[in-house]
Design a protein around this motif. Structure first.
Motif, mmCIF file in Angstrom:
data_model
loop_
_atom_site.group_PDB
_atom_site.id
_atom_site.type_symbol
_atom_site.label_atom_id
_atom_site.label_comp_id
_atom_site.label_asym_id
_atom_site.label_seq_id
_atom_site.Cartn_x
_atom_site.Cartn_y
_atom_site.Cartn_z
ATOM 1 N N ALA A 144 0.839 -1.202 0.000
ATOM 2 C CA ALA A 144 0.000 0.000 0.000
ATOM 3 C C ALA A 144 0.871 1.248 0.000
ATOM 4 C CB ALA A 144 -0.935 -0.013 1.207
ATOM 5 N N ILE A 145 1.977 1.229 0.745
ATOM 6 C CA ILE A 145 2.888 2.379 0.763
ATOM 7 C C ILE A 145 3.463 2.585 -0.636
ATOM 8 C CG2 ILE A 145 5.076 3.250 1.669
ATOM 9 C CD1 ILE A 145 4.456 1.773 4.273
ATOM 10 N N LYS A 146 3.829 1.492 -1.264
ATOM 11 C CA LYS A 146 4.397 1.567 -2.622
ATOM 12 C C LYS A 146 3.374 2.153 -3.584
ATOM 13 C CE LYS A 146 6.079 -1.527 -6.272
ATOM 14 N NZ LYS A 146 6.411 -2.950 -6.579
ATOM 15 N N GLU A 147 2.162 1.647 -3.512
ATOM 16 C CA GLU A 147 1.141 2.112 -4.463
ATOM 17 C C GLU A 147 0.762 3.551 -4.203
ATOM 18 O OE1 GLU A 147 -2.034 -0.763 -4.779
ATOM 19 O OE2 GLU A 147 -0.569 -2.392 -4.919
ATOM 20 N N MET A 148 0.725 3.918 -2.918
ATOM 21 C CA MET A 148 0.416 5.312 -2.591
ATOM 22 C C MET A 148 1.500 6.231 -3.143
ATOM 23 S SD MET A 148 -0.043 7.060 1.168
ATOM 24 C CE MET A 148 1.682 7.349 1.503
ATOM 25 N N THR A 149 2.750 5.817 -3.009
ATOM 26 C CA THR A 149 3.864 6.632 -3.487
ATOM 27 C C THR A 149 3.803 6.793 -5.001
ATOM 28 O OG1 THR A 149 5.236 5.752 -1.716
ATOM 29 C CG2 THR A 149 6.370 6.866 -3.524
ATOM 30 N N ILE A 150 3.589 5.674 -5.677
ATOM 31 C CA ILE A 150 3.572 5.724 -7.143
ATOM 32 C C ILE A 150 2.383 6.543 -7.632
ATOM 33 C CG2 ILE A 150 3.289 4.317 -9.221
ATOM 34 C CD1 ILE A 150 4.929 2.132 -7.799
ATOM 35 N N GLU A 151 1.251 6.386 -6.946
ATOM 36 C CA GLU A 151 0.053 7.114 -7.369
ATOM 37 C C GLU A 151 0.240 8.617 -7.197
ATOM 38 O OE1 GLU A 151 -4.183 5.799 -6.236
ATOM 39 O OE2 GLU A 151 -3.928 7.696 -5.145
ATOM 40 N N SER A 152 0.881 8.999 -6.085
ATOM 41 C CA SER A 152 0.975 10.432 -5.809
ATOM 42 C C SER A 152 2.209 11.079 -6.417
ATOM 43 C CB SER A 152 0.954 10.669 -4.291
ATOM 44 O OG SER A 152 2.029 9.988 -3.681
ATOM 45 N N HIS A 153 3.305 10.316 -6.551
ATOM 46 C CA HIS A 153 4.552 10.950 -6.979
ATOM 47 C C HIS A 153 5.266 10.237 -8.122
ATOM 48 C CE1 HIS A 153 3.983 12.674 -2.939
ATOM 49 N NE2 HIS A 153 4.697 13.690 -3.374
ATOM 50 N N GLY A 154 4.765 9.091 -8.538
ATOM 51 C CA GLY A 154 5.383 8.419 -9.688
ATOM 52 C C GLY A 154 6.409 7.371 -9.298
ATOM 53 N N PRO A 155 6.760 6.498 -10.236
ATOM 54 C CA PRO A 155 7.667 5.390 -9.942
ATOM 55 C C PRO A 155 9.100 5.818 -9.642
ATOM 56 C CG PRO A 155 7.055 5.404 -12.272
ATOM 57 C CD PRO A 155 6.224 6.434 -11.611
ATOM 58 N N ALA A 156 9.517 6.953 -10.185
ATOM 59 C CA ALA A 156 10.908 7.391 -9.962
ATOM 60 C C ALA A 156 11.140 7.682 -8.482
ATOM 61 C CB ALA A 156 11.209 8.630 -10.797
ATOM 62 N N LEU A 157 10.168 8.338 -7.856
ATOM 63 C CA LEU A 157 10.298 8.625 -6.427
ATOM 64 C C LEU A 157 10.331 7.321 -5.631
ATOM 65 C CD1 LEU A 157 10.373 10.844 -4.180
ATOM 66 C CD2 LEU A 157 7.959 10.399 -3.868
ATOM 67 N N TRP A 158 9.504 6.379 -6.046
ATOM 68 C CA TRP A 158 9.483 5.101 -5.326
ATOM 69 C C TRP A 158 10.854 4.427 -5.389
ATOM 70 C CZ3 TRP A 158 7.736 2.498 -1.568
ATOM 71 C CH2 TRP A 158 7.959 1.117 -1.488
ATOM 72 N N ARG A 159 11.475 4.471 -6.556
ATOM 73 C CA ARG A 159 12.788 3.844 -6.684
ATOM 74 C C ARG A 159 13.798 4.531 -5.763
ATOM 75 N NH1 ARG A 159 11.155 3.233 -12.110
ATOM 76 N NH2 ARG A 159 12.070 5.219 -12.724
ATOM 77 N N ARG A 160 13.701 5.855 -5.688
ATOM 78 C CA ARG A 160 14.635 6.586 -4.801
ATOM 79 C C ARG A 160 14.372 6.212 -3.348
ATOM 80 N NH1 ARG A 160 13.523 11.010 -8.043
ATOM 81 N NH2 ARG A 160 12.434 12.150 -6.408
ATOM 82 N N ILE A 161 13.099 6.079 -3.014
ATOM 83 C CA ILE A 161 12.743 5.704 -1.640
ATOM 84 C C ILE A 161 13.314 4.333 -1.306
ATOM 85 C CG2 ILE A 161 10.775 4.931 -0.246
ATOM 86 C CD1 ILE A 161 9.240 7.359 -1.341
ATOM 87 N N CYS A 162 13.215 3.419 -2.240
ATOM 88 C CA CYS A 162 13.749 2.068 -1.997
ATOM 89 C C CYS A 162 15.255 2.120 -1.782
ATOM 90 C CB CYS A 162 13.438 1.146 -3.183
ATOM 91 S SG CYS A 162 11.719 0.643 -3.250
ATOM 92 N N GLU A 163 15.936 2.939 -2.571
ATOM 93 C CA GLU A 163 17.395 3.059 -2.394
ATOM 94 C C GLU A 163 17.709 3.626 -1.028
ATOM 95 O OE1 GLU A 163 18.331 4.226 -7.008
ATOM 96 O OE2 GLU A 163 19.444 5.287 -5.440
ATOM 97 N N LEU A 164 16.991 4.667 -0.689
ATOM 98 C CA LEU A 164 17.236 5.332 0.588
ATOM 99 C C LEU A 164 16.924 4.405 1.753
ATOM 100 C CD1 LEU A 164 18.155 8.220 1.090
ATOM 101 C CD2 LEU A 164 15.788 8.896 1.410
ATOM 102 N N ALA A 165 15.881 3.615 1.600
ATOM 103 C CA ALA A 165 15.450 2.710 2.670
ATOM 104 C C ALA A 165 16.176 1.374 2.605
ATOM 105 C CB ALA A 165 13.934 2.484 2.590
ATOM 106 N N ASP A 166 17.083 1.240 1.631
ATOM 107 C CA ASP A 166 17.847 0.001 1.481
ATOM 108 C C ASP A 166 16.916 -1.197 1.263
ATOM 109 O OD1 ASP A 166 20.227 -1.931 3.434
ATOM 110 O OD2 ASP A 166 20.150 -1.487 1.292
ATOM 111 N N VAL A 167 15.949 -0.998 0.411
ATOM 112 C CA VAL A 167 15.023 -2.081 0.058
ATOM 113 C C VAL A 167 15.382 -2.542 -1.351
ATOM 114 C CG1 VAL A 167 12.619 -2.611 -0.505
ATOM 115 C CG2 VAL A 167 13.153 -1.276 1.533
ATOM 116 N N VAL A 168 15.818 -3.780 -1.441
ATOM 117 C CA VAL A 168 16.267 -4.305 -2.735
ATOM 118 C C VAL A 168 15.088 -4.912 -3.513
ATOM 119 C CG1 VAL A 168 17.756 -6.027 -3.825
ATOM 120 C CG2 VAL A 168 18.584 -4.729 -1.852
ATOM 121 N N ASP A 169 14.293 -5.695 -2.794
ATOM 122 C CA ASP A 169 13.178 -6.384 -3.446
ATOM 123 C C ASP A 169 11.877 -5.713 -3.024
ATOM 124 O OD1 ASP A 169 11.849 -9.808 -3.370
ATOM 125 O OD2 ASP A 169 11.349 -8.058 -4.583
#
Lengths: 550, 191
Positions: free
Chosen positions: B8-33
């Motif tokens: 849900a966090i992923k979908e909320m992020t993508i819906e509101s800010h797009g996939p690029a932000l989500w990818r940055r969030i994953c990098e920052l949060a050290d989430v690989v998968d």
């Protein structure tokens, strides 16, 4: 409705009976209903009454419900007797199923249904106009429905994941196609570049020598001109050889994959090329497979591969050193490690090592690249590229591996041939000092399914037998300079007992007739020329069991 | 926490800010998968890192992000096939809030790794109630606020909400009380 007295509840107030008890039953079984002996509803639980108002006092049971199971007639006595049965009812108007049991309350002659709606998923619950709070907290149906919903979510997840995997696979395949195309373009550019370079050199030589030949002629030096013309011809032949090598690389030549005895192929190649390698190159053949090493490959392609590798090795060693070849069998599944499409079959691995300088890091990475060469004397750089192509066309795989110690080491893998039925896999020793005949007979017999080992030197054949090698039949030339066929067989039989032998000869039968009468095994003399069928028939006739009574 | 929340966090992020932000969030949060399985258990710390990274990238305060997530959750729950679950959990806002604890209790029985919060209702009138929220996880009260707002939309109600953070219980559990007042926006509750 729900406030009417529960049938059988006496008016004693409190405790097990009385209004308190009614409230208890309503709380525990909000979907219960009671039926009098006239099969009319007397009472309904609070939620049943609220959600399904048709179930009211006075309504006929038969009008309201259909009894789906068990097979009960709609009469009071049958309902009374069904106390131990799981009953499934269908509410006719809404179509909702109920599951529970009928219990007989003797004091009021009533039969009471204890149970509730049968709901298998939340969608059905919604359609029936029910909600989770309609079921008492103790009722596990709510838990089951949530679990069903969770399973549905997991299935959605899996389906989504599968779609993503398929998309990723498609993208990967597309990328791979693009990469292959880029590689092909790169290789084509490399080949074109290498080709241009090599041909430029050769054309320069031809042009130069032709000019010099003309100059020599003008100067009246015919001998000098002839020399230059010969050099021109050499360059021309080199160009033709280059074209042939290129053709090997570029054309999908037809291959005939069949069982080939690798040990025998090594022995034969060694016999053929040893003179070209030089006297100071020793080629050792080792096999951990005394029972045979039969692989599925194209024998002609294999022969070219072995010749190329041997000549490469000899040149790398400056024609002084050792070539060591060995064979071993690898277990099922090992081939998959190397990308061989073998499935569950075993793999035969041929190691080809030399004691030369080996490959440095960069040459190792580019060893199989067309036109890549570390040699300075005009080599085309197509040798190993051709070897790789021949191995691949033949269904195998070649790798350059770290040699134990110095030198280069190639590993060539082919699928191992399935073992043939015992009766067909006769081991044949072929001995003939004439290479062309040796090749022909070997190929004919290998193609017929025999396990063949060939020797161009009868003394070597004798040594093989003395070292413990055994064969079912010998096919031998008669006239051989170092040791005649019949004498060889006599000495073999002295070591290993009688062995059937087919002698092949271009002469009349005098050679056999003149042999010492101490020969033990059966004989056939096959005159040249002979066909493959005649040869096979000769062998089989020797291997047939003798008729009884003879 | 279950993967459902991380999705849900992923979908909320993508819906509101797009996939690029989500990818940055994953990098920052050290989430690989980031392919979260809904019913698989993930460490709570992963969820907190995602929220933290979202805040860092968007400049929004944590409480605001959590509240937005609560609202999104109600919408997302419907979209992910849990619409029926909401349908059977209560025909009106007070009914649903009253059933909230039973619902979470059933989930806890079915999924032992789930440690859901507890709810109870008090001071109920025709247009107001107090919702008590107890949890072993700190700082997620704003999510409840967001959920309430989402439910207000679902039941077409205008809500007045007040959040009161009480001292934690002796066992460390968070205790917050949400005063909820509602007024019909259209026609009361769903049929």
């Amino acid at each position: 409705m729900s406030s009417s007295r529960l049938p059988g509840v006496s008016d004693r107030g409190g405790g097990v009976t009385g209004p308190g008890f009614e409230a208890l039953v309503d709380a525990l079984f909000p979907f219960h209903f009671a039926v009098a002996d006239d099969l009319r509803v007397q009472r309904a639980g609070p939620t049943l009454a609220a959600r399904f108002p048709a179930v009211r006092a006075g309504a006929r049971l038969g009008d309201l419900f259909e009894i789906e199971r068990p097979a009960l007639p709609l009469d009071h006595a049958a309902l009374r007797g069904a106390g131990k049965s799981l009953v499934v009812l269908r509410l006719r108007q809404e179509g909702v199923r109920f599951r529970g049991q009928f219990l007989w309350v003797e004091e009021s002659s009533s039969v009471v249904f204890f149970g509730g709606p049968w709901i298998s998923d939340l969608g059905t619950m919604v359609a029936a106009g029910l909600e989770l709070a309609d079921f008492p907290p103790h009722d596990p149906r709510g838990d089951l429905l949530l679990q069903a919903q969770v399973r549905k979510t997991m299935q959605l997840d899996l389906a989504e994941r599968q779609r993503r995997i398929e998309q990723a696979e498609e993208q990967k395949a597309e990328l791979q196609r693009h990469l292959d195309q880029v590689r092909k373009t790169e290789v084509a550019a490399q080949v074109a570049g290498g080709l241009a370079h090599n041909f430029n050199n050769l054309l320069t030589l031809m042009h130069g020598h032709a000019e010099l030949a003309a100059a020599r002629l003008r100067a009246g030096d015919a001998e000098g001109a002839l020399q230059r013309i010969r050099l021109c011809q050499v360059a021309n032949e080199d160009a033709a050889a280059l074209i042939r090598q290129l053709r090997n690389l570029s054309v999908d030549r037809a291959v005939e994959v069949r069982p080939v005895d690798l040990h025998q192929a090594l022995e034969r190649t060694r016999s053929l090329v040893q003179p070209m390698l030089g006297s100071e190159v020793v080629w050792e053949i080792e096999s951990a497979l005394p029972g045979g090493a039969t692989a599925l490959c194209d024998p002609n392609a294999l022969g070219e591969v072995l010749v190329n590798l041997a000549i490469n090795a000899a040149e790398a060693m400056s024609r002084r050193g050792r070539i060591h070849t060995s064979l071993h069998l690898e277990e099922p599944g090992h081939g998959a490690t190397f990308g061989l499409p073998i499935g569950e079959g075993r793999v035969l691995c041929l190691r080809f090592a030399d004691t030369g300088p080996g490959f440095g890091p960069e040459p190792r990475a580019r060893a199989f690249e067309p036109f890549f060469t570390t040699k300075r004397d005009g080599h085309s750089g197509l040798g190993l590229a051709t070897v790789e192509r021949l191995v691949t066309l033949s269904g195998g795989l070649i790798r350059l591996v770290d040699a134990r110690g110095a030198g280069a080491c190639f590993e060539v893998r082919f699928p191992a041939a399935q073992e043939e039925p015992e009766a067909r896999r006769r081991r044949v020793m072929v001995v003939d000092d004439e290479p062309a005949v040796l090749d022909l007979v070997t190929d004919l017999l290998a193609g017929a399914g025999y396990s063949v080992e060939s020797f161009s030197d009868p003394l070597e054949a004798l040594r093989a037998w003395e070292s413990g090698r055994r064969f079912d039949v010998i096919v031998s030339d008669v006239r051989m300079p170092r040791l005649e066929g019949p004498e060889m067989v006599r000495r073999i039989e002295a070591v290993g007992g009688a062995v059937p032998t087919v002698f092949i000869s271009g002469f009349a039968g005098g050679a056999l007739e003149s042999e010492a009468p101490t020969s033990a095994g059966p004989r056939v003399l096959l005159g040249k020329p002979f066909s493959g069928a005649r040869l096979r028939n000769s062998i089989e006739s020797l291997l047939l069991p003798a008729p009884s009574g003879n | 926490m279950y993967g459902l929340l991380n999705r849900a966090i992923k979908e909320m992020t993508i819906e509101s800010h797009g996939p690029a932000l989500w990818r940055r969030i994953c990098e920052l949060a050290d989430v690989v998968d980031d392919d979260f399985a809904s019913m698989q258990q993930y460490p709570d710390s992963l969820t907190y890192r995602l929220v933290g990274a979202f805040c860092a990238e968007t400049g929004l305060a944590t409480e605001e992000v959590l509240e937005r997530f609560g609202e999104f959750w109600i919408r997302h729950t419907g979209a992910r096939g849990y619409e029926e679950l909401l349908d059977v959990s209560g025909r009106t806002l007070p009914q649903l809030l009253g059933n909230l604890d039973n619902l979470h209790a059933r989930l806890a029985l079915s999924f032992p790794d789930l440690v859901p919060p507890m709810f109870s209702v008090s001071d109920e009138t025709d247009s107001s109630l107090s919702l008590h929220y107890h949890s072993h996880r700190d700082g997620l009260g704003p999510v409840v606020l967001g959920v309430l707002k989402g439910l207000g939309d679902r039941f077409a109600l205008d809500l007045e909400l007040r959040r009161n953070v009480l001292p934690p219980a002796l066992d460390g559990r968070v205790h917050e009380v949400f005063e909820v007042k509602w007024r019909a926006r259209n026609v009361e509750s769903r049929p």
